[in-house]
Design a protein around this motif. Sequence first.
Motif, PDB file in Angstrom:
ATOM      1  N   ARG A 207       0.703  -1.119  -0.177  1.00 27.00           N
ATOM      2  CA  ARG A 207       0.146  -0.031   0.015  1.00 27.00           C
ATOM      3  C   ARG A 207       0.757   1.128   0.056  1.00 27.00           C
ATOM      4  NH1 ARG A 207      -4.748   1.493   4.696  1.00 27.00           N
ATOM      5  NH2 ARG A 207      -5.526   3.243   3.663  1.00 27.00           N
ATOM      6  N   GLY A 208       0.335   2.317  -0.800  1.00 23.53           N
ATOM      7  CA  GLY A 208       1.425   3.416  -0.846  1.00 23.53           C
ATOM      8  C   GLY A 208       1.142   4.429   0.369  1.00 23.53           C
ATOM      9  N   GLN A 209       1.940   4.300   1.071  1.00 21.32           N
ATOM     10  CA  GLN A 209       2.033   5.179   2.440  1.00 21.32           C
ATOM     11  C   GLN A 209       3.449   5.808   2.638  1.00 21.32           C
ATOM     12  OE1 GLN A 209       0.237   3.022   5.509  1.00 21.32           O
ATOM     13  NE2 GLN A 209      -1.685   4.083   5.310  1.00 21.32           N
ATOM     14  N   PRO A 210       3.904   6.962   2.976  1.00 22.96           N
ATOM     15  CA  PRO A 210       4.890   7.387   3.234  1.00 22.96           C
ATOM     16  C   PRO A 210       5.981   6.674   4.434  1.00 22.96           C
ATOM     17  CG  PRO A 210       3.578   9.155   3.208  1.00 22.96           C
ATOM     18  CD  PRO A 210       2.739   7.796   3.277  1.00 22.96           C
ATOM     19  N   ARG A 211       7.145   6.497   4.182  1.00 34.21           N
ATOM     20  CA  ARG A 211       7.926   5.892   5.017  1.00 34.21           C
ATOM     21  C   ARG A 211       8.431   6.815   6.054  1.00 34.21           C
ATOM     22  NH1 ARG A 211      11.888   2.014   0.945  1.00 34.21           N
ATOM     23  NH2 ARG A 211      10.140   0.762   0.039  1.00 34.21           N
ATOM     24  N   LEU A 212       8.891   6.264   7.214  1.00 31.97           N
ATOM     25  CA  LEU A 212       9.622   7.117   8.168  1.00 31.97           C
ATOM     26  C   LEU A 212      11.238   7.192   7.718  1.00 31.97           C
ATOM     27  CD1 LEU A 212       9.423   8.420  11.055  1.00 31.97           C
ATOM     28  CD2 LEU A 212      10.297   6.429  11.968  1.00 31.97           C
ATOM     29  N   ARG A 213      11.834   8.488   7.588  1.00 31.43           N
ATOM     30  CA  ARG A 213      12.936   8.674   7.357  1.00 31.43           C
ATOM     31  C   ARG A 213      13.829   9.512   8.402  1.00 31.43           C
ATOM     32  NH1 ARG A 213      11.512  11.455   1.872  1.00 31.43           N
ATOM     33  NH2 ARG A 213       9.928  12.317   2.983  1.00 31.43           N
ATOM     34  N   PRO A 214      15.037   9.157   8.865  1.00 28.73           N
ATOM     35  CA  PRO A 214      15.935   8.151   8.169  1.00 28.73           C
ATOM     36  C   PRO A 214      15.253   6.610   8.379  1.00 28.73           C
ATOM     37  CG  PRO A 214      17.061   8.911  10.125  1.00 28.73           C
ATOM     38  CD  PRO A 214      15.741   9.589   9.866  1.00 28.73           C
ATOM     39  N   PRO A 215      15.802   5.661   7.517  1.00 32.93           N
ATOM     40  CA  PRO A 215      16.870   5.734   6.428  1.00 32.93           C
ATOM     41  C   PRO A 215      16.071   6.307   5.083  1.00 32.93           C
ATOM     42  CG  PRO A 215      16.145   3.464   6.358  1.00 32.93           C
ATOM     43  CD  PRO A 215      15.494   4.298   7.635  1.00 32.93           C
ATOM     44  N   PHE A 216      16.923   7.154   4.511  1.00 37.51           N
ATOM     45  CA  PHE A 216      16.706   7.833   3.270  1.00 37.51           C
ATOM     46  C   PHE A 216      16.835   6.996   2.069  1.00 37.51           C
ATOM     47  CE2 PHE A 216      17.395  11.309   6.322  1.00 37.51           C
ATOM     48  CZ  PHE A 216      16.466  12.258   5.852  1.00 37.51           C
ATOM     49  N   PRO A 217      15.886   7.060   1.059  1.00 38.46           N
ATOM     50  CA  PRO A 217      16.049   6.148  -0.047  1.00 38.46           C
ATOM     51  C   PRO A 217      17.367   6.151  -0.601  1.00 38.46           C
ATOM     52  CG  PRO A 217      14.099   7.840  -0.374  1.00 38.46           C
ATOM     53  CD  PRO A 217      14.898   8.176   0.821  1.00 38.46           C
ATOM     54  N   ALA A 218      18.273   7.078  -0.357  1.00 32.49           N
ATOM     55  CA  ALA A 218      19.662   6.946  -1.052  1.00 32.49           C
ATOM     56  C   ALA A 218      20.438   5.732  -0.175  1.00 32.49           C
ATOM     57  CB  ALA A 218      20.648   8.104  -0.976  1.00 32.49           C
ATOM     58  N   VAL A 219      19.822   5.598   1.039  1.00 29.76           N
ATOM     59  CA  VAL A 219      20.650   4.646   1.668  1.00 29.76           C
ATOM     60  C   VAL A 219      20.002   3.207   1.617  1.00 29.76           C
ATOM     61  CG1 VAL A 219      21.520   3.726   4.052  1.00 29.76           C
ATOM     62  CG2 VAL A 219      21.844   6.173   3.209  1.00 29.76           C
ATOM     63  N   ALA A 220      18.599   3.198   1.902  1.00 28.01           N
ATOM     64  CA  ALA A 220      17.670   2.124   1.784  1.00 28.01           C
ATOM     65  C   ALA A 220      16.409   2.462   0.990  1.00 28.01           C
ATOM     66  CB  ALA A 220      17.103   1.550   3.380  1.00 28.01           C
ATOM     67  N   GLY A 221      16.291   2.336  -0.108  1.00 21.87           N
ATOM     68  CA  GLY A 221      15.174   2.917  -0.967  1.00 21.87           C
ATOM     69  C   GLY A 221      14.359   1.558  -1.485  1.00 21.87           C
ATOM     70  N   LEU A 222      14.284   1.325  -2.892  1.00 17.11           N
ATOM     71  CA  LEU A 222      13.565   0.313  -3.315  1.00 17.11           C
ATOM     72  C   LEU A 222      14.202  -1.006  -2.937  1.00 17.11           C
ATOM     73  CD1 LEU A 222      11.246  -0.252  -5.304  1.00 17.11           C
ATOM     74  CD2 LEU A 222      12.915  -0.384  -7.221  1.00 17.11           C
ATOM     75  N   TYR A 223      13.668  -1.985  -2.364  1.00 17.77           N
ATOM     76  CA  TYR A 223      14.241  -3.199  -1.917  1.00 17.77           C
ATOM     77  C   TYR A 223      15.293  -3.087  -0.973  1.00 17.77           C
ATOM     78  CZ  TYR A 223      11.662  -4.424  -6.067  1.00 17.77           C
ATOM     79  OH  TYR A 223      10.549  -4.424  -7.313  1.00 17.77           O
ATOM     80  N   ALA A 224      15.059  -2.101  -0.301  1.00 16.57           N
ATOM     81  CA  ALA A 224      16.293  -1.709   0.692  1.00 16.57           C
ATOM     82  C   ALA A 224      17.318  -1.337   0.231  1.00 16.57           C
ATOM     83  CB  ALA A 224      16.204  -2.860   2.012  1.00 16.57           C
ATOM     84  N   CYS A 225      17.723  -1.031  -1.124  1.00 20.22           N
ATOM     85  CA  CYS A 225      18.873  -0.752  -1.825  1.00 20.22           C
ATOM     86  C   CYS A 225      18.940   0.633  -2.198  1.00 20.22           C
ATOM     87  CB  CYS A 225      19.070  -1.656  -2.940  1.00 20.22           C
ATOM     88  SG  CYS A 225      18.982  -3.304  -2.687  1.00 20.22           S
ATOM     89  N   PRO A 226      20.326   1.249  -2.281  1.00 24.40           N
ATOM     90  CA  PRO A 226      20.373   2.716  -2.409  1.00 24.40           C
ATOM     91  C   PRO A 226      19.395   3.160  -3.709  1.00 24.40           C
ATOM     92  CG  PRO A 226      22.480   1.699  -1.986  1.00 24.40           C
ATOM     93  CD  PRO A 226      21.415   0.543  -1.944  1.00 24.40           C
ATOM     94  N   THR A 227      18.741   3.976  -3.751  1.00 29.74           N
ATOM     95  CA  THR A 227      17.991   4.453  -4.808  1.00 29.74           C
ATOM     96  C   THR A 227      17.795   5.860  -4.961  1.00 29.74           C
ATOM     97  OG1 THR A 227      16.570   2.517  -4.123  1.00 29.74           O
ATOM     98  CG2 THR A 227      15.371   4.161  -5.597  1.00 29.74           C
ATOM     99  N   VAL A 228      17.803   6.080  -6.312  1.00 31.22           N
ATOM    100  CA  VAL A 228      17.615   7.674  -6.673  1.00 31.22           C
ATOM    101  C   VAL A 228      16.211   7.927  -7.033  1.00 31.22           C
ATOM    102  CG1 VAL A 228      18.214   9.760  -8.182  1.00 31.22           C
ATOM    103  CG2 VAL A 228      20.026   8.439  -7.061  1.00 31.22           C
ATOM    104  N   VAL A 229      15.469   8.872  -6.460  1.00 34.35           N
ATOM    105  CA  VAL A 229      14.122   9.209  -7.088  1.00 34.35           C
ATOM    106  C   VAL A 229      14.059  10.381  -7.507  1.00 34.35           C
ATOM    107  CG1 VAL A 229      11.530   9.268  -6.580  1.00 34.35           C
ATOM    108  CG2 VAL A 229      13.004   7.601  -5.255  1.00 34.35           C
TER     109      VAL A 229
END
Length: 462
Positions: A207-229
């Motif tokens: 379900r599309g809901q915002p995540r608590l940050r940190p960690p930020f997507p650059a550290v743990a994004g898609l599939y808990a891997c570094p991600t740029v959006v």
Amino acid sequence: MTVAPANGGTSQPEVGGGTGPEKLLSPVLSAFWDDERSWTLETYRRHDGYEGLRKALAMSPDDVIGFVKDAGLRGRGGAGFPTGMKWQFIPQGDNKPHYLVVNADESEPGTCKDIPLLFANPHALIEGMVIACHAIRSQHAFIYLRGETVPVLRRLHEAVREAYAAGYLGRNILGSGLDLDITVHAGAGAYICGEETALLDSLEGRRGQPRLRPPFPAVAGLYACPTVVNNVESIASVPAILHRGKDWFRSMGSEKSPGFTLYSLSGHVAGPGQYEAPLGITLRQLLDMSGGMRPGHRLKFWTPGGSSTPMFTDEHLDVPLDYEAVAAAGSMLGTKALQCFDETTCVVRAVTRWTEFYAHESCGKCTPCREGTYWLVQLLRDIEAGKGRRSDIDKLADIADNINGKSFCALGDGAAAPIFSSLKYFRAEYEQHVTGKGCPFDPAASTLWADGPRHSPLEANA
């Protein structure tokens, strides 16, 4: 739409000629939107397509990041964060897959730049994605598209197919050793999925809901891997920067907000559409070249970046439309969605429609947004219908204050912005609804909803 080169100079041919206000425009992304079959690889190559990629692949990934940083490209999705700096945040040597995710879930009321761009020139995005993936050392990228835009989805799939067939995607791209796959994913129409972490959850099947940050997507994004959006326009701007150079890019715009961008002009204007211009142009200049407000009417209020940004009035016609100047004037540039409303528009009615949208699209994860937007709608409906009390106006401001800065993501802030700004500039109009026991405006005098919601700039989500 008429387009012509920017004052900073481009290699694009002039359209329209003369020395009029259209000379302020800078067609880059929109330079050949009106060409026959503009979306094809053949047309894109004819306009120097994939030349920026060839230059990027001859550079090291770190050099590409440095080049984009030096050019000063800022995110075109609303926040204006430096694109090259966002790429630099991706850790290296971590032995994890890296991902690029392009946010094409355009759904901010009044915003309509990314969808026309993808429909008319999808290869600019694909080329930019390959360059970005080379820079961040990624081998898999995703495009998260708003699912209702089926024609755009088909264009994107065909453009990706063409890119694979031509060797711009797949294994060993242009003999560089870079491998890259692109997946096009259609969302289900949730506004909240425009928030980057909610988008990632949706992309993972949750379900599309915002995540608590940190960690930020650059550290743990898609599939808990570094991600740029990144936003569509941000990535699509990269090929021209690589091809024509960072000095060319910086010759447009201002020192802190360099380059060109797409301004979406809508509402009670004579010539609505996309106007690609250097950052720092003013609404007055855009109205001059678009024919102004509809004949016989004047500007009453407008939004510089969609309905989630504080509104401006005709006093702000000469505010430079770049990140710093708009912020200094009390609003945000956002997505450059310039919704213009004339004197026939009821401010209370417009703000009520916007707030209904935010209440409907709240994901419900946090109490301030879930409960606050609901109560804002109830109060606004009562005031608009003439059932409100003077105390309700202060209660509106109080509830908006309890939402602003206290919700889990920026949706709550976006819902509060039109409340604060409309009360700042048009409090007397709210009071008029209360004392007069109803709306003083004749809905038939405004074209805003006369022909149905598809003509309303408040609902121009496509």
